[in-house]
Each structure stands twice: as C-alpha cells, then as structure tokens.
Design a protein around this motif. Sequence first.
Motif, PDB file in Angstrom:
ATOM      1  N   GLN A  27       2.760   6.629   6.124  1.00  0.00           N
ATOM      2  CA  GLN A  27       2.993   5.955   7.402  1.00  0.00           C
ATOM      3  C   GLN A  27       3.707   4.619   7.236  1.00  0.00           C
ATOM      4  O   GLN A  27       3.994   3.936   8.223  1.00  0.00           O
ATOM      5  CB  GLN A  27       1.653   5.728   8.122  1.00  0.00           C
ATOM      6  N   GLY A  28       3.986   4.247   6.005  1.00  0.00           N
ATOM      7  CA  GLY A  28       4.702   3.005   5.746  1.00  0.00           C
ATOM      8  C   GLY A  28       3.837   1.765   5.721  1.00  0.00           C
ATOM      9  O   GLY A  28       4.330   0.634   5.866  1.00  0.00           O
ATOM     10  N   THR A  29       2.538   1.940   5.491  1.00  0.00           N
ATOM     11  CA  THR A  29       1.628   0.794   5.399  1.00  0.00           C
ATOM     12  C   THR A  29       2.060  -0.138   4.265  1.00  0.00           C
ATOM     13  O   THR A  29       2.473   0.317   3.199  1.00  0.00           O
ATOM     14  CB  THR A  29       0.188   1.283   5.133  1.00  0.00           C
ATOM     15  N   SER A  30       1.954  -1.434   4.506  1.00  0.00           N
ATOM     16  CA  SER A  30       2.291  -2.414   3.464  1.00  0.00           C
ATOM     17  C   SER A  30       1.368  -2.223   2.257  1.00  0.00           C
ATOM     18  O   SER A  30       0.149  -2.345   2.383  1.00  0.00           O
ATOM     19  CB  SER A  30       2.128  -3.832   4.005  1.00  0.00           C
ATOM     20  N   ILE A  31       1.961  -1.931   1.104  1.00  0.00           N
ATOM     21  CA  ILE A  31       1.154  -1.558  -0.061  1.00  0.00           C
ATOM     22  C   ILE A  31       0.382  -2.728  -0.636  1.00  0.00           C
ATOM     23  O   ILE A  31      -0.663  -2.546  -1.271  1.00  0.00           O
ATOM     24  CB  ILE A  31       2.029  -0.889  -1.137  1.00  0.00           C
ATOM     25  N   ASP A  32       0.847  -3.942  -0.406  1.00  0.00           N
ATOM     26  CA  ASP A  32       0.161  -5.106  -0.956  1.00  0.00           C
ATOM     27  C   ASP A  32      -0.470  -5.979   0.125  1.00  0.00           C
ATOM     28  O   ASP A  32      -0.644  -7.190  -0.057  1.00  0.00           O
ATOM     29  CB  ASP A  32       1.116  -5.928  -1.830  1.00  0.00           C
ATOM     30  N   ALA A  33      -0.854  -5.347   1.244  1.00  0.00           N
ATOM     31  CA  ALA A  33      -1.629  -6.077   2.255  1.00  0.00           C
ATOM     32  C   ALA A  33      -2.928  -6.557   1.624  1.00  0.00           C
ATOM     33  O   ALA A  33      -3.512  -5.874   0.778  1.00  0.00           O
ATOM     34  CB  ALA A  33      -1.908  -5.156   3.444  1.00  0.00           C
ATOM     35  N   ARG A  34      -3.401  -7.727   2.046  1.00  0.00           N
ATOM     36  CA  ARG A  34      -4.544  -8.360   1.386  1.00  0.00           C
ATOM     37  C   ARG A  34      -5.705  -8.553   2.351  1.00  0.00           C
ATOM     38  O   ARG A  34      -5.498  -8.763   3.554  1.00  0.00           O
ATOM     39  CB  ARG A  34      -4.135  -9.720   0.814  1.00  0.00           C
ATOM     40  N   ASP A  35      -6.912  -8.519   1.781  1.00  0.00           N
ATOM     41  CA  ASP A  35      -8.094  -8.847   2.574  1.00  0.00           C
ATOM     42  C   ASP A  35      -8.350 -10.348   2.506  1.00  0.00           C
ATOM     43  O   ASP A  35      -7.544 -11.106   1.954  1.00  0.00           O
ATOM     44  CB  ASP A  35      -9.309  -8.022   2.125  1.00  0.00           C
TER      45      ASP A  35
END
Length: 389
Positions: A27-35
């Motif tokens: 789905q193209g989610t940002s692979i390095d999204a952070r918590d």
Amino acid sequence: MTTPSIPPLVTAAERGDLAAIEQLLAQGTSIDARDSSGRTALMAATQRNDVALAKRLIEAGSDVNARDAVMLTPYLCAGANGFSEIFKATIAAGADRASVNRFGGTPLLPSSEKGFLRTVRICLAAGISVNRANDLGWSALLEAVILGDGGRLYADVIEALLEAGADPHLKDRDGKSSIEHARELGQHRVLAIFRDHPEANNPVAGAIKQAKELEKGESYEEAMSVIDATLANHPQDLDLLYYRGYYLYELGRAEESIRSFEEALALQPGEIEFHFYIAYAYRMLRQPEAALAAFDAGINKEPELGFLRYHKSNYLRELGRHEEAVEVMDELLARQPHRYDYSFHKANSLRSLGRHEEAIVAIENAIAADPGNPLYQRHRMDSLRLLGS
C-alpha cells in the motif's frame, strides 16, 4: 493530552505479522515511520530477534542506521544483543560500522561484555576497530576481562580479540591493563592465553582446537561432531560438555544445550559459569523466569561473586524490569561501593523509572569516583533537564 498513535507498520512488526507487513508495504506505507520512541518497524523486529521479518524489511529498504530515542540503530541493537543473523544482514545492507551507541561503544564492546562469541567474530571479520574504547574508558578486551568470569566462554572471546590485535597493555581510566585486571581477578585460564600458553598435547585439547577452527567458519554442526566423537571416550570432560552445549546453543537447539550444561553441573556443582550458560539458553527460549532462576542458582552458591549478579541486572534491564535491576545494582554496590560503573547503570535504570532525583545521586557517586568522565557528566545534565532544572 492525546496519546501518539503507533504507525501500523511498527505495530505489525511488534506482533511479528509478516502478512500485515507485506500488505502495508504494497500500500506504499512509509517503511521507516517511527513511534514515539523513535523506533522503526525494523527496530521493533530486531528487538524481537525476528530474523525473517527483519530481513524482509531490510530487503524492502529500511534504514539499518536509523537511530531511536536512545541512540540505538537496528545494527547496534542486533550487535549488542547477540542477534547474529540480523546483525550480519545489517552489515550486508550497509550499516555504518564506525557508528557507536550512546556510551561511545561499537557493537564489539557489548558483545564482548556479554559473551556473545559469534557476534564478536562477526564484528572482527567486518573490520570493526578492536581497540576502540568507549566513554567509560574500556575496550572490548577490558570489558571481557572485567565483566566476564574468566571461564571457558570468556576465554574464547578474549582469545578471538587477541588474535585480531587487541592490545592487552591498553589501560583503563584507573591505569590498569587487561592483564592486570585478569591477575587481580584470579582468571588463570585467561592469564594462560595472555602468556600464549601452548595447547596440551592430548586428545581432548586436540579435538577442541579442531572444533574451534571449524567454529570460526560457523561450521557448528561439524564442530559439534568433533566434540561428540571425543566425548564418547571422555564422557565426563567438562570442557567437551561446555563446547557441545555452546555449539548446540549456536545451532538454536537451546533445550539440548541446557541438558549438556546441566550434565556438567551434575559432575561439578561448583562450576558456577555453567549457570550463566544455562541462563543464556533460557533467554534464547524466551523463558525469562527460568533464565532468572538459573542466575539465582549460581548466585546462591557464591553470593559474593559479582559476575552473575551483574549479568542478571543486564538481563532485567533488557526485560524492562528496572525496579529489580536497581535492587541487584544495590546488592553489587553494597559489596563493591568503588565500582562507579555499577552506579552508572543504577542511574540509567532509575532514570527509566522516572526517579530522576535518585538517578542524579547515583550518577554523582560515579562522578565522585571518576570526575573527568564526560559520559557521567552528560548523563547528569540529561537527568537535570528531565527534572526541568
């Protein structure tokens, strides 16, 4: 105040849900999204030692050098925890091999401290500096001597470091070398290595030497076969039982590893180091209570021995059980109040618990013993900032 949302990719990684990861990537989610702790999905997978998931995220382009809130990267985290397969994958993906953790150490230092021999060998093969000291003033060799027990595993770690060019004369901030520490601690097996002690000319020593050469190439099955063949004629040899247990551990056969170590303990209950090996095998099995019980069994035999208490506290911090880690550190400091590294680790756990005033007292004890250490001063300032001071 609203609670920050956790990126779906991080949540899926925490669950070990590869199917959800694949769907989100598609789905193209940002692979390095952070918590909120700065963790990416790759860091979450690394902390779980989920090899398949971590490798998939690396393959998809996740940054192996992305730092979280405590300055760890997936590369540094895998190396510090002995997660060898993920560690190798991060190196292959372009990890910054010169990068250091918040204590100024490369992965070689914590892996040497904790006795992760396989990871130590990977670090050395990758060209990570063998003599770099961290902000405590300790090199990998100093850590392996000071925080090890001089037993079979740590002797092999020390031997590997020396073969890679570790300087046994390099001094710590107290002006002591690894050789001097080994002498003070009565680590006779380690001192023999420093003296380049020749191998005994007998079948057991010959088999161990052959197995260790195979081990360097990660040929653990073949190494264990050599040990097993010799054990048939020497079934009560503790060195052979140790190496059999160690190779089983590296092959992921932790239950069999425990049985081998327990067999050695049944023969010689006073060989305290085997309790350490059993604890690490239970750690691999993700059985924390059994691992802690193994530490305690050894501690109860030799209450004055600091080695097992120290590594128990390390494991409690790894589990996030900081209250208990502080209790163990207090036990260690009651016996060795001059160990400013113990005060430093206690301060870190207190800060994790939000007990900042107590953390400042603990770190000031470390500063009093080693006033010129910039690491301690930096941590004191961090705690003061957290207090709004």
